[in-house]
Design an enzyme around this catalytic site. Sequence first.
Site, PDB file in Angstrom:
ATOM      1  N   ASP A 291       0.869  -1.169   0.000  1.00  0.00           N
ATOM      2  CA  ASP A 291       0.000   0.000   0.000  1.00  0.00           C
ATOM      3  C   ASP A 291       0.918   1.234   0.000  1.00  0.00           C
ATOM      4  OD1 ASP A 291      -2.136   1.658  -0.097  1.00  0.00           O
ATOM      5  OD2 ASP A 291      -3.207   0.773   1.574  1.00  0.00           O
TER       6      ASP A 291
HETATM    7  C1  BGC Z   1      -4.983   3.236  -0.061  1.00  0.00           C
HETATM    8  C2  BGC Z   1      -5.118   2.201  -1.141  1.00  0.00           C
HETATM    9  C3  BGC Z   1      -4.970   2.834  -2.495  1.00  0.00           C
HETATM   10  C4  BGC Z   1      -3.626   3.547  -2.546  1.00  0.00           C
HETATM   11  C5  BGC Z   1      -3.335   4.185  -3.892  1.00  0.00           C
HETATM   12  C6  BGC Z   1      -3.749   4.093  -0.239  1.00  0.00           C
HETATM   13  O1  BGC Z   1      -3.750   5.170   0.625  1.00  0.00           O
HETATM   14  O2  BGC Z   1      -4.970   2.606   1.197  1.00  0.00           O
HETATM   15  O3  BGC Z   1      -6.338   1.529  -1.030  1.00  0.00           O
HETATM   16  O4  BGC Z   1      -5.079   1.877  -3.495  1.00  0.00           O
HETATM   17  O5  BGC Z   1      -3.615   4.546  -1.559  1.00  0.00           O
HETATM   18  O6  BGC Z   1      -4.087   5.296  -4.096  1.00  0.00           O
END
Ligand code: BGC
Length: 757
Positions: A291
């Site tokens: 993530d």
């Molecule tokens: C989120 C993810 C997301 C990623 C990219 C993160 O802050 O937890 O779910 O896919 O950002 O935007």
Amino acid sequence: MKKSNIILAALITCFSATAQKSEIKSSIENVESKVDSVLSLMTLEEKVGQLVQYNGSWDLTGPASELGSKQKEDNLKRGMVGSMLNVLSVDATTEAQKLVMENSRLKIPLMFGYDVIHGYKTIFPVPLGETASWDLEAMEETARIAALESVAHGVNWTFSPMIDISKDARWGRIMEGSGEDPYLTSLVAIAKIKGYQGDDLADPKTIAATAKHFAGYGFSEAGRDYNTVHVGENELHNTILPPFKAAADAGVATFMNSFNDLDGTPATGSKMLQRDILKQDWNWDGFVVSDWGSITEMVNHGFARDRKHAAEIALKAGSDMDMEGGAYESSLVELVNEGKVDEALINDAVKRVLRVKFKMGLFEDPYRYSNPELAAQLNMEEHRQVARDVAKKSIVLLKNEKNLLPLSSSVKNIAVIGPLADDKNTPIGNWRAQGEANSAVSILEGVKNAVGKNVKVTYAKGADLGVGERSFLKPLEINTTNKSGFKAAVDAARKADLVILALGEDAFQSGEGRSQVNIGLAGVQMELMKEIYAVNKNVVLVLQNGRPLEISWAAENIPAIVVAWQLGTESGNAIADVLFGKYNPSGKLPVSFPRAVGQEPLYYNQKMTGRPTNPTDVTYSAYTDEEKTALYPFGYGLSYTTFKYGDIKLSSNEMTQDGSIQVTVPLTNAGSKAGKEVVQLYLRDLVASTTRPVKELKGFELVELQPGETKEITFTITNDLLEFYNAEKKWTSEPGEFQVMIGGNSMDLKTDSFQLN
Ligand code: BGC
């Protein structure tokens, strides 16, 4: 030409020839040997490059973020980047791809990822809302359309579906998932993956999907986002992991790990999750992306000394690609050279990335998803029709006293009131991808579109819900004082035959970082509701919400309540379809609605406890100031008709592990309107080597019946429905007595039982 380039060119030509022959079908059989060939040409630096993901925020002058656009551009040219996120247009993706294809030594194409969570430009209901339709075909279709619209902008990889089980309405991200049930979420996961990925990842009308967040994120303690997760092995395997297993089996291209600490180990650094369970036990061959910055965040967790240490832990644990964290890029080469990380682990991670890229057909044509001809797929009229259709199916009717709904033709004067009544932004929800702000059909517009000339529609906002700017990163300021619009709203309500009262949550009250300790109607909404109700009892409360709300007062007083989530582009029209009876509501809650926030986390599939009931004194598992049951339980939702369940019949009261039992129930439409019912099957294992839930959803069927019509609904119980992760850490069923329950929600059920021998 260098030798390596000649080999790669030959490989690519050979793939192109194959591609032409079979049009879009990539030759998956040969993928492994191609992956090995490419890997054998790569330097350590180039390998690490494949494990790096950059954020784009791309414009034609180049990507901008931490590293600085010039440095990022140089790294792209050197082939030191495996994928990018947030690069959004045919021109931008083409330009980024060109930097790699025209400059780097090995010309390994980039993937372009983006959070396409509930539509790309045409916005569908937020996932929690869409799950309320229980219509898997519809959910697959909206994913297919989201994929079509994504590739129209060169995006070929979505960070969706989010399949974190969540039982806590305080957690803002509950809106992104499918609620509290592992069985339902697993089926939604499969439908979504099929919709995004189709049958062939190389088809330029499909995109790669991501199962996220692996794992446990939905159990963030106290519903506070990013918080620690304490779950035991039993809960992990029986509740959290099943949707991920289903996603892996469905061939999802990638997984995303999660921010949270899971029982002492950040999920991003968990070898147990990523290497042992996902890659070894489940034999899944895709790659895991971290993530956003979650590798580096292990330093904050106090699990890694510094970024380099975090990179070492994450790579060893099986986290393959570093999303915008800079840890792999800055440290992996050094870690291998120092002998701290075995290059074989890097090779495995790179092979996983290359495998997905081959399957996507990127080596055949790196620009296949950056094709201006695909732009016509964006926001087609037909997509709006699907948006309206799925939106109306997602609406849940909670209460309908004296059949106030559907609105009768004798209603000639309607007041549409409330902060969300003419709000064109809230229905777009959070995680709106390229859905434009203020682009949805509002409730007021939907009502006006639906009524004839003879009906007078007046509008009064009453009050603002939020004040100031709405944006993804900023907290929403709630209006708690300004009631200057109340008078006009109360006047309008007094003069009307009926009030449609639109309350709930702003789009930016749920989503990432939007946890709340209060889940009631925020700001001055409660006061507004009471004042309106004081002058007109014919109130239809239409809620727009990204989480279960605490609505006990409304449930007691307001005669009709409709849950309309955040329904997307066609929201207002879909709501009007239901209010005026053009569509008979069929949605059912995928998550329990509490009586009070203090019950959270609240869910139907609880354990029995040692003291489930004791009516004579207080020493049992309950609250002294509130009922312990849900106000509206999982699986609940009314229709404009009534469904009557007959008695359950079992084909036998005994079953062996290799056998099956048929369970049948007659369902009658006892009302006067055609309608759809979600018939739900629940099972309970009465005694087992670990305690088991009081009931678990194990099947459902959407059944449409004409007035007076009866249908026999049959479910087949097979051993796999009885299996669980038991005391010996095995997925198995255990002989003994099982209860079978069938009904229209998780509380109102017909029961029988059988013996597993
Ligand atoms: C989120 C993810 C997301 C990623 C990219 C993160 O802050 O937890 O779910 O896919 O950002 O935007």
